[in-house]
Design a protein around this motif. Structure first.
Motif, PDB file in Angstrom:
ATOM      1  N   LEU A  22       0.989  -1.227   0.013  1.00  0.00           N
ATOM      2  CA  LEU A  22      -0.047  -0.030   0.043  1.00  0.00           C
ATOM      3  C   LEU A  22       1.104   1.342   0.103  1.00  0.00           C
ATOM      4  CD1 LEU A  22      -2.742   1.311   0.336  1.00  0.00           C
ATOM      5  CD2 LEU A  22      -2.388   1.178   2.696  1.00  0.00           C
ATOM      6  N   SER A  23       1.903   1.358   0.658  1.00  0.00           N
ATOM      7  CA  SER A  23       2.967   2.296   0.988  1.00  0.00           C
ATOM      8  C   SER A  23       4.025   2.323  -0.273  1.00  0.00           C
ATOM      9  CB  SER A  23       3.393   2.578   2.174  1.00  0.00           C
ATOM     10  OG  SER A  23       2.543   2.498   3.254  1.00  0.00           O
ATOM     11  N   ASN A  78      -0.345   8.173  -0.088  1.00  0.00           N
ATOM     12  CA  ASN A  78      -0.542   8.142  -1.724  1.00  0.00           C
ATOM     13  C   ASN A  78      -2.006   8.088  -1.911  1.00  0.00           C
ATOM     14  OD1 ASN A  78      -1.160   5.409  -1.931  1.00  0.00           O
ATOM     15  ND2 ASN A  78       0.931   4.975  -1.459  1.00  0.00           N
ATOM     16  N   ARG A  79      -2.486   8.189  -3.055  1.00  0.00           N
ATOM     17  CA  ARG A  79      -3.874   8.295  -3.270  1.00  0.00           C
ATOM     18  C   ARG A  79      -4.605   6.892  -2.869  1.00  0.00           C
ATOM     19  NH1 ARG A  79      -4.858   7.628  -8.671  1.00  0.00           N
ATOM     20  NH2 ARG A  79      -7.156   8.699  -8.453  1.00  0.00           N
ATOM     21  N   ALA A  80      -3.903   5.796  -2.751  1.00  0.00           N
ATOM     22  CA  ALA A  80      -4.621   4.683  -1.973  1.00  0.00           C
ATOM     23  C   ALA A  80      -5.031   4.665  -0.672  1.00  0.00           C
ATOM     24  CB  ALA A  80      -3.803   3.322  -2.062  1.00  0.00           C
ATOM     25  N   HIS A  81      -3.749   5.539   0.200  1.00  0.00           N
ATOM     26  CA  HIS A  81      -4.203   5.732   1.612  1.00  0.00           C
ATOM     27  C   HIS A  81      -5.580   6.834   1.614  1.00  0.00           C
ATOM     28  CE1 HIS A  81       0.090   5.036   2.042  1.00  0.00           C
ATOM     29  NE2 HIS A  81      -0.226   4.215   2.881  1.00  0.00           N
ATOM     30  N   LEU A  82      -5.501   7.799   0.913  1.00  0.00           N
ATOM     31  CA  LEU A  82      -6.308   8.811   0.626  1.00  0.00           C
ATOM     32  C   LEU A  82      -7.856   8.239   0.340  1.00  0.00           C
ATOM     33  CD1 LEU A  82      -4.444  11.783  -0.912  1.00  0.00           C
ATOM     34  CD2 LEU A  82      -4.863  11.568   1.709  1.00  0.00           C
ATOM     35  N   ASP A 103       4.109   2.406   9.541  1.00  0.00           N
ATOM     36  CA  ASP A 103       4.447   3.851   8.673  1.00  0.00           C
ATOM     37  C   ASP A 103       3.811   5.060   9.171  1.00  0.00           C
ATOM     38  OD1 ASP A 103       2.339   3.553   7.044  1.00  0.00           O
ATOM     39  OD2 ASP A 103       3.571   2.349   5.662  1.00  0.00           O
ATOM     40  N   GLY A 104       2.638   4.821   9.689  1.00  0.00           N
ATOM     41  CA  GLY A 104       1.969   6.216   9.903  1.00  0.00           C
ATOM     42  C   GLY A 104       1.204   6.766   8.638  1.00  0.00           C
ATOM     43  N   LEU A 105       1.186   6.096   7.636  1.00  0.00           N
ATOM     44  CA  LEU A 105       0.747   7.070   6.337  1.00  0.00           C
ATOM     45  C   LEU A 105      -0.906   6.935   6.444  1.00  0.00           C
ATOM     46  CD1 LEU A 105       3.522   6.013   3.706  1.00  0.00           C
ATOM     47  CD2 LEU A 105       2.949   8.268   4.775  1.00  0.00           C
ATOM     48  N   SER A 106      -1.425   5.918   6.765  1.00  0.00           N
ATOM     49  CA  SER A 106      -3.054   5.911   6.874  1.00  0.00           C
ATOM     50  C   SER A 106      -3.167   6.713   7.884  1.00  0.00           C
ATOM     51  CB  SER A 106      -3.372   4.410   7.108  1.00  0.00           C
ATOM     52  OG  SER A 106      -3.013   3.604   6.089  1.00  0.00           O
ATOM     53  N   GLN A 107      -2.847   7.210   9.176  1.00  0.00           N
ATOM     54  CA  GLN A 107      -3.075   7.995  10.234  1.00  0.00           C
ATOM     55  C   GLN A 107      -2.849   9.541   9.654  1.00  0.00           C
ATOM     56  OE1 GLN A 107      -1.275   5.222  10.440  1.00  0.00           O
ATOM     57  NE2 GLN A 107      -0.795   4.878  12.510  1.00  0.00           N
ATOM     58  N   ARG A 108      -1.995   9.762   8.747  1.00  0.00           N
ATOM     59  CA  ARG A 108      -1.532  11.050   8.315  1.00  0.00           C
ATOM     60  C   ARG A 108      -2.567  11.258   7.222  1.00  0.00           C
ATOM     61  NH1 ARG A 108       4.145  10.760   6.828  1.00  0.00           N
ATOM     62  NH2 ARG A 108       4.101  12.809   5.816  1.00  0.00           N
ATOM     63  N   ALA A 109      -3.266  10.167   6.323  1.00  0.00           N
ATOM     64  CA  ALA A 109      -4.076  10.396   5.541  1.00  0.00           C
ATOM     65  C   ALA A 109      -5.622  10.761   6.017  1.00  0.00           C
ATOM     66  CB  ALA A 109      -4.134   9.039   4.398  1.00  0.00           C
ATOM     67  N   ARG A 110      -5.631  10.714   7.392  1.00  0.00           N
ATOM     68  CA  ARG A 110      -6.722  11.158   8.210  1.00  0.00           C
ATOM     69  C   ARG A 110      -7.798  10.148   8.220  1.00  0.00           C
ATOM     70  NH1 ARG A 110      -4.912  15.881   6.021  1.00  0.00           N
ATOM     71  NH2 ARG A 110      -4.305  17.316   7.256  1.00  0.00           N
ATOM     72  N   VAL A 156      -6.526   1.496  -6.432  1.00  0.00           N
ATOM     73  CA  VAL A 156      -7.592   1.496  -5.109  1.00  0.00           C
ATOM     74  C   VAL A 156      -8.448   2.746  -5.397  1.00  0.00           C
ATOM     75  CG1 VAL A 156      -7.892   1.892  -2.663  1.00  0.00           C
ATOM     76  CG2 VAL A 156      -6.310   0.239  -3.531  1.00  0.00           C
ATOM     77  N   PRO A 157      -8.096   4.239  -5.806  1.00  0.00           N
ATOM     78  CA  PRO A 157      -8.850   5.308  -5.937  1.00  0.00           C
ATOM     79  C   PRO A 157      -9.885   5.028  -7.184  1.00  0.00           C
ATOM     80  CG  PRO A 157      -6.497   5.735  -5.521  1.00  0.00           C
ATOM     81  CD  PRO A 157      -6.501   4.478  -5.945  1.00  0.00           C
TER      82      PRO A 157
END
Length: 308
Positions: A26-27, A80-84, A104-111, A290-291
């Motif tokens: 995903l990342s 990235n756009r998948a996290h968003l 990695d915290g990227l999902s959290q940072r994607a809110r 994913v998007p």
């Protein structure tokens, strides 16, 4: 592909309960280095041997240097756009939850809403006190977490192939893979201390080898799966889901009526139980796929410029 997307979209739009299993793939489009392997971090160290309670007890400074580097690299990366897209799905679909194997915290940072995101292996950006008598834990995105852990060599990893080559370039017979690169000396007294008890060292809030997976997370996913209502769809994104408990969740969701949608860069990365004719495999970059496959529910997803 178009017929797969059409059949998937029809099923997605009718799905009431959806589970997603998220892995390192995903990342990948965020440019985050892998934990181990040919492109792994800290090539002159065995990363697995650093990710244990015993390693922290033996040399907390070395372990903190390793995790400080991982935190630094994760913060340099952007969701990235998948996290968003997954975060947007979580906001718009009441019956959706995600189980992430990423730290990695990227999902959290994607809110991604916290109540719709379960972290199986913890997070690089959670810290907790190691004192037996203290229960302090908190989220911390400070980089570096303390000045002594500032990344050396102009924010680069001193153990990459390029850095080792710089050390050994004057030695024709030297084996670059064995070149010794010495990390800066860090004293235990300069490592992160607990702000609550003022005695214990803080440690990264990740699940180390030899530690139990978080019971709260396992219970939350079990509760979702064992609900009396059927599960309509399970995503497997950026992971083969071949290791338990993730592998078991695919089978359990299927037993509750779920169809499986896999999004992976490698066609070989199917779930341990394989796929049926009623499932989908979308091969390629999760950040692109994913998007696209979720847009009938979430709309268009654009990468915000300068997103932290």
């Amino acid at each position: 592909m178009s017929s797969d997307i059409e059949s998937f979209t029809a099923h997605l739009q009718s799905s009431k309960r959806i589970l997603a299993l998220l892995g390192a793939g995903l990342s990948a489009s965020s440019g985050l280095p892998t934990f181990r392997g040919a492109g792994g971090l800290w090539r002159t160290h065995d990363a697995i041997s650093l990710a244990t309670p015993e390693a922290f007890g033996r040399d907390p400074a070395l372990v903190w240097q390793f995790y400080s580097y991982r935190r630094h690299m994760a913060l340099k990366a952007k969701p990235n756009r998948a996290h968003l897209a997954l975060a947007e799905l979580a906001k718009k679909h009441p019956g959706f939850i995600a189980l992430s194997q990423n730290v990695d915290g990227l999902s959290q940072r994607a809110r991604h809403p916290a109540d719709k995101l379960q972290l199986l292996h913890g997070s690089l950006f959670n810290v907790k006190c190691t004192s037996f008598y203290c229960s302090y834990h908190a989220e911390n995105f400070t980089d570096p977490i303390v000045p002594a852990l500032r990344i050396p060599l102009d924010e680069s990893d001193p153990t990459t192939k390029e850095a080792r080559h710089a050390v050994s370039q004057n030695h024709k017979e030297a084996d670059i893979a064995d070149a010794q690169v010495h990390l800066p000396s860090v004293q235990v007294a300069d490592l992160p201390k607990c702000p609550e008890c003022h005695e214990g060292l803080l440690r990264p809030g990740v699940v180390w080898f030899g530690e139990s997976l978080p019971s709260k997370v396992l219970n939350a996913v079990d509760s979702f799966i064992n609900d009396s209502t059927k599960i309509d769809l399970i995503f497997v994104i950026g992971t083969s889901a071949s290791v338990y408990p993730a592998a078991g969740y695919v089978d359990e969701a299927r037993a509750k009526g779920a169809r499986v949608a896999v999004i992976n860069a490698d066609r070989a990365d199917e779930p341990a139980g394989g796929l049926t004719d009623n499932d989908w495999f979308f091969e390629g970059d999760a950040a692109q796929i994913v998007p696209d496959i979720l847009k009938t529910i979430i709309g268009e997803v654009e990468q915000p410029i300068g997103m932290l």
